[in-house]
Scaffold this motif. Structure first.
Motif, PDB file in Angstrom:
ATOM      1  N   VAL A   1      17.602  -6.890 -22.998  1.00  0.00           N
ATOM      2  CA  VAL A   1      16.518  -7.644 -22.115  1.00  0.00           C
ATOM      3  C   VAL A   1      16.804  -7.048 -20.605  1.00  0.00           C
ATOM      4  CG1 VAL A   1      16.020  -9.756 -21.259  1.00  0.00           C
ATOM      5  CG2 VAL A   1      16.586  -9.597 -23.450  1.00  0.00           C
ATOM      6  N   PRO A   2      17.758  -7.057 -20.053  1.00  0.00           N
ATOM      7  CA  PRO A   2      18.031  -6.531 -18.602  1.00  0.00           C
ATOM      8  C   PRO A   2      17.806  -5.193 -18.748  1.00  0.00           C
ATOM      9  CG  PRO A   2      20.205  -7.298 -19.405  1.00  0.00           C
ATOM     10  CD  PRO A   2      19.251  -7.594 -20.700  1.00  0.00           C
ATOM     11  N   MET A   3      18.218  -4.431 -19.647  1.00  0.00           N
ATOM     12  CA  MET A   3      17.776  -3.065 -19.524  1.00  0.00           C
ATOM     13  C   MET A   3      16.204  -2.750 -19.633  1.00  0.00           C
ATOM     14  SD  MET A   3      20.686  -1.190 -22.001  1.00  0.00           S
ATOM     15  CE  MET A   3      20.420   0.075 -21.434  1.00  0.00           C
ATOM     16  N   ALA A   4      15.674  -3.296 -20.527  1.00  0.00           N
ATOM     17  CA  ALA A   4      14.065  -3.059 -20.658  1.00  0.00           C
ATOM     18  C   ALA A   4      13.432  -3.613 -19.328  1.00  0.00           C
ATOM     19  CB  ALA A   4      13.446  -3.779 -21.876  1.00  0.00           C
ATOM     20  N   LEU A   5      13.971  -4.601 -18.689  1.00  0.00           N
ATOM     21  CA  LEU A   5      13.361  -5.163 -17.556  1.00  0.00           C
ATOM     22  C   LEU A   5      13.741  -4.989 -16.300  1.00  0.00           C
ATOM     23  CD1 LEU A   5      12.383  -8.787 -19.127  1.00  0.00           C
ATOM     24  CD2 LEU A   5      10.853  -6.665 -19.116  1.00  0.00           C
ATOM     25  N   ARG A   6      14.873  -3.908 -16.219  1.00  0.00           N
ATOM     26  CA  ARG A   6      15.369  -3.809 -14.912  1.00  0.00           C
ATOM     27  C   ARG A   6      14.631  -3.254 -13.697  1.00  0.00           C
ATOM     28  NH1 ARG A   6      17.562   1.427 -13.421  1.00  0.00           N
ATOM     29  NH2 ARG A   6      16.663   2.956 -14.811  1.00  0.00           N
ATOM     30  N   ARG A   7      13.439  -2.732 -13.930  1.00  0.00           N
ATOM     31  CA  ARG A   7      12.454  -2.481 -12.971  1.00  0.00           C
ATOM     32  C   ARG A   7      11.311  -3.347 -12.604  1.00  0.00           C
ATOM     33  NH1 ARG A   7      13.159   4.077 -12.740  1.00  0.00           N
ATOM     34  NH2 ARG A   7      13.750   3.942 -14.854  1.00  0.00           N
ATOM     35  N   LEU A   8      10.926  -3.520 -13.948  1.00  0.00           N
ATOM     36  CA  LEU A   8       9.520  -4.517 -14.110  1.00  0.00           C
ATOM     37  C   LEU A   8       9.972  -5.886 -13.522  1.00  0.00           C
ATOM     38  CD1 LEU A   8       6.645  -4.665 -15.059  1.00  0.00           C
ATOM     39  CD2 LEU A   8       7.558  -5.244 -17.265  1.00  0.00           C
ATOM     40  N   ALA A   9      10.736  -6.610 -14.144  1.00  0.00           N
ATOM     41  CA  ALA A   9      10.997  -7.969 -13.637  1.00  0.00           C
ATOM     42  C   ALA A   9      12.680  -8.021 -13.753  1.00  0.00           C
ATOM     43  CB  ALA A   9      10.572  -8.740 -14.708  1.00  0.00           C
ATOM     44  N   PRO A  10      13.282  -7.523 -12.825  1.00  0.00           N
ATOM     45  CA  PRO A  10      14.884  -7.772 -12.819  1.00  0.00           C
ATOM     46  C   PRO A  10      15.345  -9.214 -12.631  1.00  0.00           C
ATOM     47  CG  PRO A  10      14.194  -6.508 -10.857  1.00  0.00           C
ATOM     48  CD  PRO A  10      13.131  -6.535 -11.634  1.00  0.00           C
ATOM     49  N   GLY A  11      14.573  -9.803 -11.705  1.00  0.00           N
ATOM     50  CA  GLY A  11      15.273 -11.242 -11.322  1.00  0.00           C
ATOM     51  C   GLY A  11      14.951 -12.180 -12.606  1.00  0.00           C
ATOM     52  N   ALA A  12      13.675 -12.007 -13.204  1.00  0.00           N
ATOM     53  CA  ALA A  12      13.393 -12.791 -14.411  1.00  0.00           C
ATOM     54  C   ALA A  12      14.666 -12.466 -15.419  1.00  0.00           C
ATOM     55  CB  ALA A  12      12.284 -12.790 -14.883  1.00  0.00           C
ATOM     56  N   ALA A  13      14.633 -11.212 -15.566  1.00  0.00           N
ATOM     57  CA  ALA A  13      15.688 -10.776 -16.711  1.00  0.00           C
ATOM     58  C   ALA A  13      17.229 -11.253 -16.454  1.00  0.00           C
ATOM     59  CB  ALA A  13      15.800  -9.217 -16.791  1.00  0.00           C
ATOM     60  N   PHE A  14      17.499 -11.172 -15.196  1.00  0.00           N
ATOM     61  CA  PHE A  14      18.868 -11.722 -14.883  1.00  0.00           C
ATOM     62  C   PHE A  14      19.139 -13.299 -14.998  1.00  0.00           C
ATOM     63  CE2 PHE A  14      21.437 -13.960 -11.700  1.00  0.00           C
ATOM     64  CZ  PHE A  14      22.870 -13.468 -11.867  1.00  0.00           C
ATOM     65  N   TRP A  15      18.010 -13.985 -14.581  1.00  0.00           N
ATOM     66  CA  TRP A  15      18.202 -15.416 -14.939  1.00  0.00           C
ATOM     67  C   TRP A  15      18.153 -15.847 -16.245  1.00  0.00           C
ATOM     68  CZ3 TRP A  15      20.065 -18.451 -11.386  1.00  0.00           C
ATOM     69  CH2 TRP A  15      19.966 -18.195  -9.913  1.00  0.00           C
ATOM     70  N   ALA A  16      17.194 -15.036 -17.090  1.00  0.00           N
ATOM     71  CA  ALA A  16      17.094 -15.222 -18.458  1.00  0.00           C
ATOM     72  C   ALA A  16      18.446 -14.948 -19.317  1.00  0.00           C
ATOM     73  CB  ALA A  16      16.078 -14.454 -19.327  1.00  0.00           C
TER      74      ALA A  16
END
Length: 419
Positions: A54-69
């Motif tokens: 999850v954080p790897m796939a979204l690290r540039r697209l939505a890093p904040g949302a990936a972190f909280w999730a």
């Protein structure tokens, strides 16, 4: 606005996340077949691998949302999956570490906040629901009380991941700033190069104008005068021809001097002149010609006199010392002013005066007029612009315009040195 480069980067992130997830599956599958590895909850390993993506796939697209999730949803779902027990393996905190690194690297969350949330997430996983309940009721903390040093180590890893992400973010920001400055410097360098080329073209045009216009104008005026009286005075034609021939040679030599200067620039820049290559000459630099100075002002006046214009000259008995650039400027301005009298005035005489007051030289060229009718091309007055540029280049100024009592006056004031 999402660019093609951003879309390509997101696709690369997703591809990398899928590759890492596949590698995780392969490693866990192989390890599960070993006789000496029997995890209590094999599902926890599959769950950790899935959340790692999850954080790897979204690290540039939505890093904040990936972190909280990942920081909130992953620990809770992890503990629910293993029925509230504490952390099964240190490898299972990797998704939280990756999420903390990605969000701080992207600058989407303050480093201290990301660090606190990451540490809390890992503490929750280490203690489990039972340990958290004990903590809330004032009792011991199950897993933490058993292994406090282990929990501290995991918390340190979370802080280190956060700090590392912050350092990478600052490094990227510095690199982007340097890239922008480099682009600005390249644009400035290109602008300066264009300005230098434009300035050099102006200088060449000014030199050619001053050299050619003066000599050719004198020749034209002398030839026209001879043609006007030729029928009545054949001797005037012979005198004119005898004067025009050396004047033409002098004009050619002056033009060659300008060309030599331009070729000198080529040699000094490291290029090899074509003539030197074809002839096999080892001495590529052309001979230098002495630059005009105040001592050449008399020759300029004599040349105009030879063209038929009466010149009254008032010069210092001893010419004052001045820099070569100032001397050249004085001679060129006097030359241009006299040439303008020949071409644009109906005057038969002109007054030239050079004085040396304290601080600089003052040149004045005045003719009584009247002015001749000018064509559109003559009205461009490139010579006046050249005079202003030469004076300004030496820290002086030129004033040219109608005199109070009629005629035209050119006055130049310039310091002794161009420094």
């Amino acid at each position: 606005m999402v660019t093609s480069a951003d879309s390509r980067a997101v696709r690369q992130d997703v591809a990398l996340a899928v590759a890492v997830g596949a590698l995780w599956v392969v490693v866990v599958s192989v390890a599960s077949g070993w006789d000496y590895w029997h995890p209590r909850w094999i599902e926890s390993y599959w769950w950790a691998g899935a959340w790692l993506m999850v954080p790897m796939a979204l690290r540039r697209l939505a890093p904040g949302a990936a972190f909280w999730a990942t920081a909130v949803g992953y620990p809770i779902s992890y503990l629910l999956l293993i029925q509230g027990s504490d952390l099964q393996s240190d490898f299972h905190v990797v998704p939280v570490l990756v999420a903390a690194f990605a969000v701080t690297q992207a600058g989407s969350l303050r480093a201290w906040l990301a660090g606190v949330i990451s540490i809390g997430s890992i503490v929750l996983m280490e203690a489990g629901f039972a340990g958290l309940a004990d903590l809330l009721h004032g009792g011991g903390v199950g897993g933490l009380s058993r292994h406090p040093s282990h929990a501290l180590l995991l918390a340190t890893l979370a802080a280190a991941a956060t700090v590392l992400g912050m350092l990478f973010q600052r490094l990227a920001a510095t690199s982007a700033s340097l890239a922008q400055r480099n682009v600005a410097l390249e644009a400035l360098q290109e602008l300066r190069a264009r300005e230098a080329v434009r300035s050099e073209r102006t200088r060449i045009a000014r030199e050619l104008h001053d050299v050619v216009a003066h000599h050719v104008s004198a020749i034209v005026v002398r030839a026209q005068a001879a043609d006007h009286v030729g029928d009545d005075d054949p001797g005037a034609c012979r005198d004119a021809v005898r004067w025009i021939a050396p004047a033409g040679r002098e004009a050619l030599e002056s033009m060659r001097s300008v060309v030599r200067v331009l070729r000198d620039d080529v040699v000094e820049s490291g290029a090899t002149p074509l003539t030197g290559r074809l002839r096999g000459s080892t001495d590529l630099a052309p001979p230098m010609t002495p630059q005009l100075g105040l001592v050449d002002l008399g020759a300029v006046i004599d040349r105009v006199r030879g063209a038929g214009l009466e010149v009254s000259a008032e010069l210092p008995a001893v010419l004052p010392a001045c820099s070569p650039a100032v001397g050249l400027a004085v001679v060129r301005v006097a030359q241009e002013a006299l040439t303008n009298v020949l071409m644009h005035s109906g005057a038969t005489r002109v007054d030239v005066r050079l004085t040396a007051p304290p601080g600089g030289l003052v040149l004045q060229v005045r003719d009584p007029g009247p002015a001749r009718p000018q064509t559109g091309e003559a009205r461009q007055r490139h010579g006046l612009l050249n005079m202003h540029e030469r004076a300004a280049g030496c820290g002086g100024e030129v004033m040219a315009g109608p005199a109070v009592d009629g005629g035209w006056v050119v006055r130049m004031a310039v310091p002794y040195s161009d420094d």
